[in-house]
Structure formats: C-alpha cells, structure tokens
Design a protein around this motif. Structure first.
Motif, mmCIF file in Angstrom:
data_model
loop_
_atom_site.group_PDB
_atom_site.id
_atom_site.type_symbol
_atom_site.label_atom_id
_atom_site.label_comp_id
_atom_site.label_asym_id
_atom_site.label_seq_id
_atom_site.Cartn_x
_atom_site.Cartn_y
_atom_site.Cartn_z
ATOM 1 N N GLY A 65 70.363 -47.872 -47.831
ATOM 2 C CA GLY A 65 68.923 -48.035 -47.649
ATOM 3 C C GLY A 65 68.499 -49.366 -47.946
ATOM 4 N N THR A 66 69.248 -50.289 -48.073
ATOM 5 C CA THR A 66 68.560 -51.503 -48.541
ATOM 6 C C THR A 66 69.594 -52.742 -48.236
ATOM 7 O OG1 THR A 66 67.737 -53.047 -50.141
ATOM 8 C CG2 THR A 66 69.614 -51.557 -50.711
ATOM 9 N N GLY A 67 68.973 -53.788 -47.652
ATOM 10 C CA GLY A 67 69.912 -54.950 -47.419
ATOM 11 C C GLY A 67 69.019 -56.223 -46.940
ATOM 12 N N TYR A 68 69.461 -57.402 -46.783
ATOM 13 C CA TYR A 68 68.380 -58.452 -46.236
ATOM 14 C C TYR A 68 69.260 -59.463 -45.716
ATOM 15 C CZ TYR A 68 63.870 -60.804 -46.379
ATOM 16 O OH TYR A 68 62.664 -61.136 -46.029
ATOM 17 N N PHE A 69 68.959 -60.054 -44.300
ATOM 18 C CA PHE A 69 69.776 -60.817 -43.646
ATOM 19 C C PHE A 69 68.839 -62.123 -43.131
ATOM 20 C CE2 PHE A 69 71.512 -62.520 -39.879
ATOM 21 C CZ PHE A 69 72.992 -62.434 -39.712
ATOM 22 N N VAL A 70 69.403 -63.008 -43.786
ATOM 23 C CA VAL A 70 68.249 -64.480 -43.399
ATOM 24 C C VAL A 70 69.126 -65.225 -42.542
ATOM 25 C CG1 VAL A 70 67.241 -66.450 -44.598
ATOM 26 C CG2 VAL A 70 67.702 -64.347 -45.930
ATOM 27 N N SER A 71 68.506 -65.726 -41.541
ATOM 28 C CA SER A 71 69.162 -66.508 -40.284
ATOM 29 C C SER A 71 68.575 -67.982 -40.563
ATOM 30 C CB SER A 71 68.688 -65.890 -39.077
ATOM 31 O OG SER A 71 69.003 -66.802 -38.121
ATOM 32 N N THR A 72 69.355 -68.976 -40.600
ATOM 33 C CA THR A 72 69.114 -70.196 -40.435
ATOM 34 C C THR A 72 68.833 -70.535 -39.001
ATOM 35 O OG1 THR A 72 69.510 -71.041 -42.771
ATOM 36 C CG2 THR A 72 69.115 -72.703 -41.197
ATOM 37 N N ALA A 73 67.644 -70.723 -38.449
ATOM 38 C CA ALA A 73 67.618 -71.327 -37.020
ATOM 39 C C ALA A 73 67.163 -72.905 -37.028
ATOM 40 C CB ALA A 73 66.861 -70.486 -36.071
ATOM 41 N N SER A 74 65.952 -73.178 -36.592
ATOM 42 C CA SER A 74 65.474 -74.311 -36.489
ATOM 43 C C SER A 74 63.993 -74.183 -36.002
ATOM 44 C CB SER A 74 66.205 -75.292 -35.990
ATOM 45 O OG SER A 74 65.556 -76.465 -35.641
ATOM 46 N N ALA A 75 63.026 -75.273 -36.292
ATOM 47 C CA ALA A 75 62.041 -75.246 -35.363
ATOM 48 C C ALA A 75 62.351 -75.584 -33.692
ATOM 49 C CB ALA A 75 61.098 -76.349 -35.925
ATOM 50 N N ALA A 76 63.621 -75.780 -33.593
ATOM 51 C CA ALA A 76 64.136 -76.115 -32.076
ATOM 52 C C ALA A 76 64.202 -74.682 -31.669
ATOM 53 C CB ALA A 76 65.500 -77.004 -32.194
ATOM 54 N N GLY A 77 64.476 -73.682 -32.402
ATOM 55 C CA GLY A 77 64.257 -72.341 -31.853
ATOM 56 C C GLY A 77 63.082 -71.922 -31.369
ATOM 57 N N LEU A 78 62.096 -72.245 -32.112
ATOM 58 C CA LEU A 78 60.693 -72.102 -31.547
ATOM 59 C C LEU A 78 60.213 -73.048 -30.533
ATOM 60 C CD1 LEU A 78 59.146 -71.243 -34.951
ATOM 61 C CD2 LEU A 78 60.038 -69.503 -33.363
ATOM 62 N N LEU A 79 60.474 -74.273 -30.749
ATOM 63 C CA LEU A 79 59.882 -75.201 -29.703
ATOM 64 C C LEU A 79 61.051 -75.856 -28.901
ATOM 65 C CD1 LEU A 79 58.017 -77.176 -32.489
ATOM 66 C CD2 LEU A 79 56.894 -75.489 -30.662
ATOM 67 N N THR A 80 61.630 -76.903 -29.202
ATOM 68 C CA THR A 80 62.930 -77.301 -28.548
ATOM 69 C C THR A 80 63.353 -78.543 -29.030
ATOM 70 O OG1 THR A 80 64.016 -77.310 -26.280
ATOM 71 C CG2 THR A 80 62.302 -78.756 -26.690
#
Length: 292
Positions: free
Chosen positions: A128-143
């Motif tokens: 009933g609990t857990g946390y996932f943190v993804s390191t993406a980048s501003a490049a994943g929102l913009l390019t």
C-alpha cells in the motif's frame, strides 16, 4: 514520502545527481543502495556514506541485475520504499545516430525505468505504499538541440512517469519526475563533446539555456518534492514558463527554436512562414532542455 527510515535504490548513484541524492537520503536518515555501471564509483560513494549505504555494480537496464539489486536491498536493509531511476546516457547525436546508439539510449533512459517498475510496483501495491522517481530532463518537456536519441528518450521517460502516476497514484504509489536543465555532471561536461557539430550544438544549447546547477542543489529539491508528493520537479523554474509557451502556440515555439539553433550555429535565420492563425513573427524561443 519522508525519507527517514526508508530504503532507497539510486541508479547512476556513482556520480553526479545520483551521488548527491544517495548522500541526501543517508543524511535524512534513510538507507541507500548505490547502483552504478561503474563499480569503482558506486563503491566510493557507498564507502564514504558508511553503514547506511551499500554498493551494487551492474547494468540497470538488465532486468536480472535489477532483480538482484532489489533482493540485495531487501536482505541487507528491508523492503525497498523508493526507487530513483536516475541512470542516463546521451546516446547519439543527429540522424547519423546508429541503431546501436538508439537501442542503448532506449534501454538505459526508458526501459530500465519500465523494468524496475515491473519488479517493484506489485510489491508496493501489496504494501500500500512506494515511491518511484524518474530522472528525465527538461529535454523531455521541451527538446534537446543536436541529440535526437536523448530528446526522444527523455520525452518517453516523462511519458512513462506520467502513466505510472495516473495508473497507480490513487493506490498508494507516489511518482515524481525530475526535469532539470544544466547540471554540473559528466554528461553535461563531456557527454556531448564528441568533436561533432551536433555534439557541440547540444552542449552549447544546454550552457546557454540557464544557470548550471550543482548536483547537491538538485538533490535537495528532489527530497523536498517527494516529501510533499509533487510530480514534476523543476530545478530551473523557467522550464515551466517555456513549457506553457510551447503548449500555447506550438508553431511559434518551433519557429523560435529554429532561430535559437541558428543563433547558436552562427547562421542567418530566415523568417518562417507564419502558421495558420499565427500573426507576425514568433517571439524569442524558449531554451531547450538539457542533460542531467
């Protein structure tokens, strides 16, 4: 989620943002598995942290490595509470990027996240609990100018994090997605410096976009964000303005990005034909995303 007393795994933990996050977890009273392809780097970080850390070396895009890593964490510290999918690579550059470069970028920047979630989410649903943190980048929102595998795979990383949050957010699982611009890491300092014009463009675009932050600054923001359950972590707040601008008028944003690219390359920028419904020239482009 409060990190005190929690067990975390940090991939790419042997340097850069991953190292800073691992140190911050230990400082906050958590236990951390420092995972990295670079065994020496993982060992260095874990040994410097002390008894609340252990090192695991291996390719985190390999599901068998991830499974062994989780089992080691459970046997040494207890059930895994937080997973930081932080390992990342630049991949190739332009259209000349090989299939092998594309495959590697997809494996590390996207599928490593998917495989980790596949192993951990069922356990978290039971608890009933857990946390996932993804390191993406501003490049994943913009390019990302110059590096197409990086831009594409970081968009995919953001998309997967969004899907996780939508699908499991009401079932006790938290998700955050880290999207910085320039951070003082090896990927920024050397990852795109190949002598190729596209590599030079990628590096220059990042450094021109805004302040280059230190990994420790980013780590503090990450821990603060997961403490209150924020999905989107933006160490460079201006990224949100850029993203809103992009969504408000996509054609103008693309025209502005072309001009920004031309300026970085020292080329004369020719006015683009206005898109239907768009009057006049586009304002100055928002800056592109950047590697972690």
């Amino acid at each position: 989620m409060d990190i005190a007393g929690k067990v975390a795994i940090v991939t790419g933990g042997g340097a850069g943002i991953g190292e800073a996050i691992a140190r911050r977890i230990a400082l906050g009273g958590g236990k951390v598995v420092v995972a990295d392809l670079n065994e020496a780097g993982a060992n260095r970080v874990a040994e410097s942290i002390g008894a609340s850390a252990l090192a695991v070396a291996g390719d985190v895009s390999d599901e068998s490595v991830l499974r062994a890593m989780i089992e080691r964490a459970e046997s040494e510290f207890g059930p895994v509470d937080i997973f930081f999918a932080n390992a990342g690579i630049g991949g190739g550059l332009g259209l000349e990027s090989t299939d092998e470069q594309w495959d590697l970028a997809l494996e590390v920047n996207v599928l490593a996240h998917v495989r980790a979630a596949r192993l951990l989410v069922p356990k978290w649903l039971e608890r009933g609990t857990g946390y996932f943190v993804s390191t993406a980048s501003a490049a994943g929102l913009l390019t990302q100018l110059g590096s197409v595998p990086y831009a594409v795979t970081k968009h995919a990383a953001v998309g997967f994090a969004e899907w996780l949050s939508v699908t499991y957010g009401n079932r006790g699982i938290g998700v955050s997605c880290l999207c910085p611009m320039g951070v003082n890491t090896a990927l920024l300092n050397a990852g795109f410096e190949t002598g190729d014009s596209a590599g030079a463009l990628a590096s220059k675009a990042v450094r021109t976009a805004g302040a280059v932050l230190e990994p420790a600054e980013v780590a503090d923001l990450v821990i603060e964000a997961i403490g209150v359950g924020h999905f989107l972590i933006l160490p460079h707040p201006q990224v949100l303005d850029m993203y809103r601008y992009k969504g408000a008028d996509y054609d103008r944003w693309i025209a502005g990005m072309r001009r920004f690219q031309d300026a970085l390359l020292g080329r004369v920028s020719h006015p683009s034909r206005p898109a239907p419904g768009v009057v006049g020239a586009a304002p100055q482009a928002p800056r592109p995303g950047s590697p972690e």
